[in-house]
Motif scaffolding. Structure first.
Motif, short mmCIF file in Angstrom:
data_model
loop_
_atom_site.label_atom_id
_atom_site.label_comp_id
_atom_site.label_asym_id
_atom_site.label_seq_id
_atom_site.Cartn_x
_atom_site.Cartn_y
_atom_site.Cartn_z
N LEU A 67 1.64 -2.60 2.18
CA LEU A 67 2.44 -1.47 2.65
C LEU A 67 1.65 -0.61 3.64
CD1 LEU A 67 4.29 -0.40 -0.60
CD2 LEU A 67 5.29 -1.28 1.48
N CYS A 117 1.45 -2.39 6.94
CA CYS A 117 2.74 -2.33 7.63
C CYS A 117 2.92 -0.98 8.31
CB CYS A 117 3.89 -2.56 6.66
SG CYS A 117 4.08 -4.27 6.25
N ALA A 156 0.65 -0.66 11.31
CA ALA A 156 1.13 -1.46 12.44
C ALA A 156 2.32 -0.78 13.09
CB ALA A 156 1.51 -2.85 11.96
N LEU A 157 3.22 -0.25 12.25
CA LEU A 157 4.41 0.42 12.76
C LEU A 157 4.03 1.61 13.65
CD1 LEU A 157 7.26 -0.48 12.14
CD2 LEU A 157 7.48 1.39 10.53
N ILE A 199 2.69 0.35 16.94
CA ILE A 199 3.71 -0.09 17.89
C ILE A 199 4.39 1.10 18.55
CG2 ILE A 199 5.96 -1.23 18.08
CD1 ILE A 199 5.00 -3.10 15.88
#
Lengths: 352, 346
Positions: free
Chosen positions: B5, B8, B11-12, B15
């Protein structure tokens, strides 16, 4: 006299019992046979794809009059253009596929896990079945509908980005569509995993003074991690193999390594296979089967790696597990031996 | 699980951060039309903006490889390298759309797009604009008289009569071929569906006359023929089939999948074959490889013409006329921005 009657009864009962057992075993064998046929389709499909997929590397195709071509193996992995003249490469398609899947997972994993956690642990009793049914329904929507939704809704939203895009056709759009498609799969499996967490552990955590949030994040998620991971594996499979929806929103740029920017159009293995297949002939048609081999291998490899990781996560490991083939062999031999002895006995009695 | 989690969410954030950074760096160059280098103080210079910013890059759209429209277009503009294959020059990004509708809707929603579609479907979408090619506007007249350059034939090929065991079916196939190439009803049906005819409908004979002359006592009611091949011909074929069924009772069912299947279908061994067709249609010429598999009984020819039109978004007010040369330069990546494109036309 009475003794003889009793004996006859016992013999008859014994016969009845044996006959029942026999039918049970025969039915079991029939079901096994059907199951084996079902499972062997995988083998048939792989053999078919392999046979067709190897053809472009060995068969001669005539493109222009008098000119014969074959797919170049080296360029198949290295060329950054996807061509049908024997020099096409799929390496960049593979990278784009992995990148798109990764992007979609980054979005879908947190969303799915938190949705599942909410549904099982926090949702009000009445809302729980409603939300669960909605997520279930999401998984039954056909992929072409997701594709149309992507074209009509997601692409225009991406197009609003303050940079120039190809009408929103981009790797990011494809990732969003894939995330939407894999969310129900991951969520449903996660719900089952979270529901299976031992209540006493949760109670113990709360009794020790942990807050609900702490219990959910540290105890529930930790205990359900293996199940949730199984859901993620299924989600990865769905995202890697999806073709129709991806092809509709990704923009199909068959040239170069532009995928590093998620707002660029790209091409995945599946969209390359699907795009223009109706008009393809010769090597352009057959080389799609080669892509099929690559896709199958990649999916097998990734899911087996993830399965290894998942098995390592499992706290309780089953020991002394015999191989599947041995089990099937055992299954067969005991049943067949029983049927054989039954009929042998019967024939002997009949002949007497 | 916590680690996953955490990864993630990291990374989010990454981006989103990267997108914001890349957007911040995308300030257009100052141009005569747009001296400030932005769109009138509107920081959000997205594609939905009403002003046409010529400093923007040309978004190139194409049909997928194997498409007859694509072959016709690139052959016409003299960039044959990419007519069948994605042999684009390095660094050129082209979005390949898999149907006429898809390319029109993409160009219609991208202000800086350049693409092409078939003349027949041009008027169906209001968000795109057809361009003149070498100074000639695409229309039925300019296509028939040959002044409009970007045109192609819709061709057909029929099954060898010797391959039929059912004489009635062979007769039906022959009758359909004559119907679509010679009869006034057939030609009218083609024209009604947007096909551009090279034969005169008025001087053509009526089907009743042709039938009496060439097929006396023709009884093909209830016979079913199968058509295969190009999807571009589907509309024209639909019109032909309806008209033919009305006159003779013989049904022609379309099984269109692509030009590549036309010859495959009519030379396939029998009805059980993967692709089978009594008549095959191609939206391109029959190639050498396909010709080799045909014999003299597989008669073939053109039923009508279609034209390909270069298209841009309707908001693109800067371009009205293009030449083959400039289109080729754009698709080769030699002309990248709209300002350079407009400069090259002048």
């Amino acid at each position: 006299m009475l003794e003889e009657l009793n004996k006859d009864n016992i013999v008859q009962e014994d016969k009845k019992f044996k006959r029942k057992e026999l039918t049970d075993r025969i039915v079991k064998l029939i079901f096994l046979f059907i199951a084996i046929i079902c499972a062997s389709f995988v083998i048939f499909i792989v053999i078919f794809i392999l046979e067709k997929g190897i053809e472009p590397f060995v068969k001669n195709y005539s493109l222009v009059e008098g000119e014969v071509v074959q797919q170049n193996i080296g360029l198949f992995f290295t060329n950054t253009r996807w061509l049908y003249d024997g020099n096409g490469g799929m390496g960049f398609l593979l990278l784009t596929t992995l990148y798109t899947t990764l992007l979609s997972l980054i979005i879908s994993i947190p969303v799915s896990i938190f949705t599942a956690l909410f549904i099982v642990r926090m949702a009000p009793k009445r809302a729980k079945p409603v939300i669960k049914t909605c997520v279930e329904l999401l998984s039954s929507i056909p992929s072409v509908i997701y594709g149309i939704f992507g074209m009509g809704v997601i692409c225009p939203i991406i197009q609003m980005a303050p940079v120039q895009t190809f009408a929103g056709n981009s790797i990011l759009s494809a990732s969003l569509v894939l995330a939407l498609m894999s969310i129900p799969t991951i969520t449903m499996v996660s719900i089952n995993a979270i529901e299976a967490v031992d209540k006493s552990m949760i109670n113990a955590s709360i009794a020790l003074g942990a807050s609900n949030a702490q219990t959910n994040l540290k105890i529930v998620l930790f205990s359900a991690k293996s199940g949730i991971f199984a859901g993620i594996i299924l989600g990865v499979g769905r995202a890697l193999g999806e073709a129709t929806a991806v092809q509709m929103v990704i923009g199909n740029n068959a040239n170069g390594l532009g995928f590093y920017n998620p707002l660029n159009p790209g091409m995945t293995l599946t969209s390359a296979m699907l795009s223009g297949i109706g008009e393809a002939s010769g090597i352009g048609y057959d080389v799609r089967f080669s892509l099929g081999i690559v896709l199958i291998l990649v999916i097998l490899m990734i899911t087996s790696i993830l399965n290894v990781v998942k098995n390592k996560m499992d706290v309780i490991k089953t020991k002394n597990s015999t191989s599947v083939i041995k089990k099937i062999g055992k299954f067969f031999s005991s049943d067949i031996a029983f049927i054989r002895t039954y009929f042998n006995d019967k024939f002997k009695k009949d002949s007497k | 699980m916590k680690k996953i989690l955490l990864l993630c969410s990291l990374a989010l954030t990454g981006i989103i951060g990267a997108t914001v950074v890349s957007c911040g760096g995308d300030t257009p160059n100052p141009t005569p039309d747009n001296p400030g280098g932005n769109n009138g103080g509107n920081n959000n210079n997205n594609n939905n903006d009403d002003t046409f910013d010529t400093s923007k890059n040309i978004s190139l759209y194409s049909r997928e490889s194997g498409s007859g429209t694509r072959e016709c277009f690139f052959e016409g503009i003299g960039y044959g390298d990419v007519k069948k294959d994605d042999k684009w020059n390095k660094g050129v990004t082209v979005s390949a759309q898999s149907s006429n509708g898809a390319i029109m809707s993409a160009v219609g929603s991208d202000q800086y797009a350049l693409g092409y579609c078939s003349l027949d479907s041009l008027d169906t979408v209001s968000t795109i604009k057809g361009l003149k090619f070498n100074g000639v506007e695409a229309s039925n007249e300019t296509v028939v008289d040959g002044t409009y350059g970007l045109q192609r034939n819709f061709n057909y090929v029929v099954r060898d009569s010797a391959l039929y065991t059912d004489a009635k079916k062979a007769k039906a196939k022959e009758a359909f071929e004559v119907f679509m190439t010679e009869s006034s009803e057939g030609l009218q049906a083609i024209a009604a569906q947007g096909g551009i005819l090279t034969k005169n409908v008025i001087t053509a004979k009526k089907w009743s006359e042709i039938a009496a002359e060439k097929f006396p006592g023709l009884d093909i009611d209830g016979v079913e023929l199968r058509a295969c091949g190009s999807t571009s011909v589907e509309k024209v074929l639909g019109g032909l089939a309806a008209s033919f069924e009305e006159l003779t009772g013989c049904k022609v069912s379309p099984n269109q999948s692509g030009s590549g299947d036309a010859v495959k279908g009519v030379t396939a061994s029998g009805e059980g074959a993967e692709i089978y067709g009594d008549i095959g249609f191609l939206s391109r010429e029959i190639n050498a490889e396909e010709k080799a598999s045909l014999n003299t009984n597989n008669t073939n020819g053109a039923i009508c013409k279609d034209a390909v039109v270069p298209i841009v978004n309707v908001k693109n007010t800067a371009v009205e006329n293009v030449t083959a040369d400039i289109l080729a330069k754009a698709y080769k990546g030699e002309v990248k921005t709209w300002s350079a494109f407009i400069e090259a036309i002048k």
